[in-house]
Design an enzyme around this catalytic site. Structure first.
Site, short mmCIF file in Angstrom:
data_model
loop_
_atom_site.label_atom_id
_atom_site.label_comp_id
_atom_site.label_asym_id
_atom_site.label_seq_id
_atom_site.Cartn_x
_atom_site.Cartn_y
_atom_site.Cartn_z
N ASP A 272 0.84 -1.20 0.00
CA ASP A 272 0.00 0.00 0.00
C ASP A 272 0.88 1.26 0.00
O ASP A 272 1.67 1.46 0.93
CB ASP A 272 -0.88 -0.07 1.27
CG ASP A 272 -2.02 0.90 1.25
OD1 ASP A 272 -2.05 1.77 0.37
OD2 ASP A 272 -2.88 0.78 2.15
N GLU A 309 -2.33 1.43 -4.79
CA GLU A 309 -1.92 2.83 -4.90
C GLU A 309 -3.05 3.65 -5.51
O GLU A 309 -2.82 4.65 -6.13
CB GLU A 309 -0.56 2.99 -5.59
CG GLU A 309 -0.34 2.10 -6.80
CD GLU A 309 -0.86 2.72 -8.07
OE1 GLU A 309 -2.08 2.82 -8.21
OE2 GLU A 309 -0.03 3.09 -8.93
N GLY A 311 -5.00 3.55 -7.96
CA GLY A 311 -5.17 3.80 -9.40
C GLY A 311 -4.26 4.88 -9.95
O GLY A 311 -4.39 5.27 -11.12
N ASP A 332 -10.52 4.16 -1.16
CA ASP A 332 -11.12 3.12 -0.32
C ASP A 332 -12.64 3.06 -0.46
O ASP A 332 -13.32 4.08 -0.46
CB ASP A 332 -10.79 3.38 1.16
CG ASP A 332 -9.32 3.14 1.45
OD1 ASP A 332 -8.53 2.97 0.49
OD2 ASP A 332 -8.97 3.11 2.64
#
Ligand code: GLA
Length: 508
Positions: A272, A309, A311, A332
């Site tokens: 992430d 990430e 997009g 999210d």
């Protein structure tokens, strides 16, 4: 006006200072104006699960009621803008949600206090001791292609802790969830990855080896347990120095962490971006992800590589080059109709890039988390299946209702998601109805009509629109589990508000 006042260069200096002093007094005493929030503030919040303190530095400039500045947290940095009303302030992240401030607080007795994502922060004027340690800039590696690891030939399926448990995930939760994956039939339906998201991390030891925190006393034993159930274990880290939750992450420790994960028996890594954004610009996304892709390959263990990430940087175009098996295409998800629809529609342009081994990921499922209706959750499941999205349940598998089970365990819908051709459907809107069509390996199609409106709508599927030469051999409604008949070249049915019609149609 302030500008005019400060511009009077002809006033003698003393008179100017005196006038400024009285002006400030009047300004500060006037109703509606508080003390200025301008400054560099050092904030602390709660203690993390690894014993460290959650902290942040907020740099603010106030002009009238307008605020501008930068927030640097443990896991991220973001430019902020907002307003001050008296001593009260609200701040938005630049490029984040424009409607909802993510920091809301007040200035009192020389301290700034605010709420941010459920955490309370208290800040004082920053001193040199409060600054985050400066980390060396590590040059990202030159680009090359990381070999495909042979995994995720169909979209990964499993469970992830984040949507429901967030920071409350621990060893016991994961073990009991693994048990429930088996007893509920989830595993046998294909949901095999049990993924621990953020907040498992401890601190690094003297050799730089990352420890798990007290919630995960023995990660290797946990992996053995999960494997003994015929399941696989996933874990989470970031290419930055900290995860989004503020925990230590893999910056400068990529190879060491990959080896550790492999030694524990990890089968899936969600990686992430988070605080990598403090160090790297977006033009470094690909090499930074490649670094971990290489490190995973080097371990020799097959580990699904999930890029997260949001997009950025057209990840769908280079995700496979860095060894990625899936990549998030959006921010999210949350357990609401608006968020779910927003995510799936946002990733529509990425459709040509999905295929066996590499998938677009509109984020994890919210089915069963309680804030959408069953019709909405059926639409959620149908849309994820039509778009060949990873199916990572985000609910409590141990306490699923019969309705939730019937949605997550609908094998006919799962088969659409897992179709070996691996095509991602794209939407076509007509009024309140949105049609998604997915070509299937057997030459047929799956077609879904989602009712975005607030009233029931008549959905009509025309055989001539299905790219099957207009001839329908068999059509099946995958939610009623019954065959349906096309009459005069069409099938028509009423779809409830936010509901879905999902058909599997084969050609003559
Ligand atoms: C980011 C990700 C989420 C979750 C959290 C954990 O927000 O997008 O899916 O992993 O971090 O901190």
């Amino acid at each position: 006006m302030l500008g005019d006042w400060s511009g009077r260069k002809t006033l003698p200096a003393v008179a100017a200072k005196t006038a400024a002093f009285f002006f400030c007094l009047i300004f500060l005493a006037a109703p509606g104006f508080g003390q200025s929030l301008t400054g560099r503030w050092a904030a602390t919040s709660r203690t993390l699960d690894n014993g460290e303190t959650l902290k942040a530095i907020l740099e603010l400039t106030q002009t009238g009621s307008d605020l501008k500045g930068k927030l640097t947290g443990l896991g991220f940095g973001v430019d902020v803008t907002g307003t001050a009303t008296g001593n009260h302030f609200e701040l938005f992240g630049v490029g984040w949600d424009e409607k909802k401030p993510f920091m809301v607080g007040d200035l009192a007795n020389g301290e700034l206090r605010w709420q941010q994502w459920g955490d309370a922060y208290v800040a004082k004027a920053a001193t040199a001791a409060d600054e985050f340690p400066k980390l060396p800039y590590l040059e990202p590696p030159p680009l090359h292609k990381v070999a495909y690891n042979g995994l995720a030939k169909t979209p990964p399926m499993g469970w992830n802790s984040w949507n429901l448990f967030q920071g409350k995930v621990d060893d016991q939760t994961v073990r009991t969830m693994a048990d429930a994956m088996v007893s509920s039939g989830m595993r046998d339906a294909g949901y095999i990855y049990v993924n621990i998201d953020d907040t498992w991390e401890g601190v690094r030891d003297a050799q730089g080896v990352l420890q798990a925190n007290h919630k995960f006393p023995d990660m290797k034993a946990l992996a053995d347990y999960v494997h003994s159930k015929g399941l696989k274990l996933g874990i989470y880290s970031s290419p930055g120095p900290r995860t989004c939750g503020g925990y230590p992450a893999s910056y400068g420790h990529e190879a060491q962490d990959a080896k550790l994960f492999a030694a524990w028996g990890i089968d899936y890594l969600k990686y992430d971006w988070c605080s990598a954004g403090i160090i790297y610009k977006n033009d470094a996304l690909q090499p930074v992800y490649q670094k971990m892709g290489d490190a995973l390959e080097e371990t020799g263990r097959p580990i699904v590589f999930s890029l997260c990430e949001y997009g950025m940087g057209s990840v769908e175009k280079w995700g496979p080059e860095v060894g990625g098996n899936l990549w998030r295409t959006t921010g999210d998800i949350n357990d609401s109709w608006a968020s779910m629809i927003d995510n799936i529609e946002k990733q529509a342009p990425t459709a040509p890039y999905a295929g066996p081994g590499h998938w677009n990921d509109p984020d994890m499922l919210e089915i069963g988390n309680g804030h959408m209706s069953d019709d909405e959750y059926r639409s959620h499941m149908s849309l994820w299946a039509l778009t060949a999205a990873p199916l990572l349940a985000g609910n409590d598998i141990r306490t699923m209702s019969a309705a939730t089970k019937s949605i997550l365990l609908n094998k006919e819908v799962i088969a659409i998601d897992q179709d070996p051709l691996g095509k991602q459907a794209s939407p076509v809107k007509s009024g309140d109805l949105e049609t998604w069509m997915k070509p299937l390996a057997d030459g047929g199609v799956a077609v879904g009509l989602v009712n975005l409106g607030s009233a029931p709508a008549q959905a009509t599927v025309k055989a001539s629109d299905l790219q099957l030469g207009g001839k329908v051999k068999k059509a099946r409604d995958l939610w009623t589990h019954s065959d349906v008949k096309f009459e005069n070249g069409a099938y028509s049915v009423t779809v409830p508000s936010h509901g879905v019609l999902l058909l599997r149609v084969s050609a003559k």
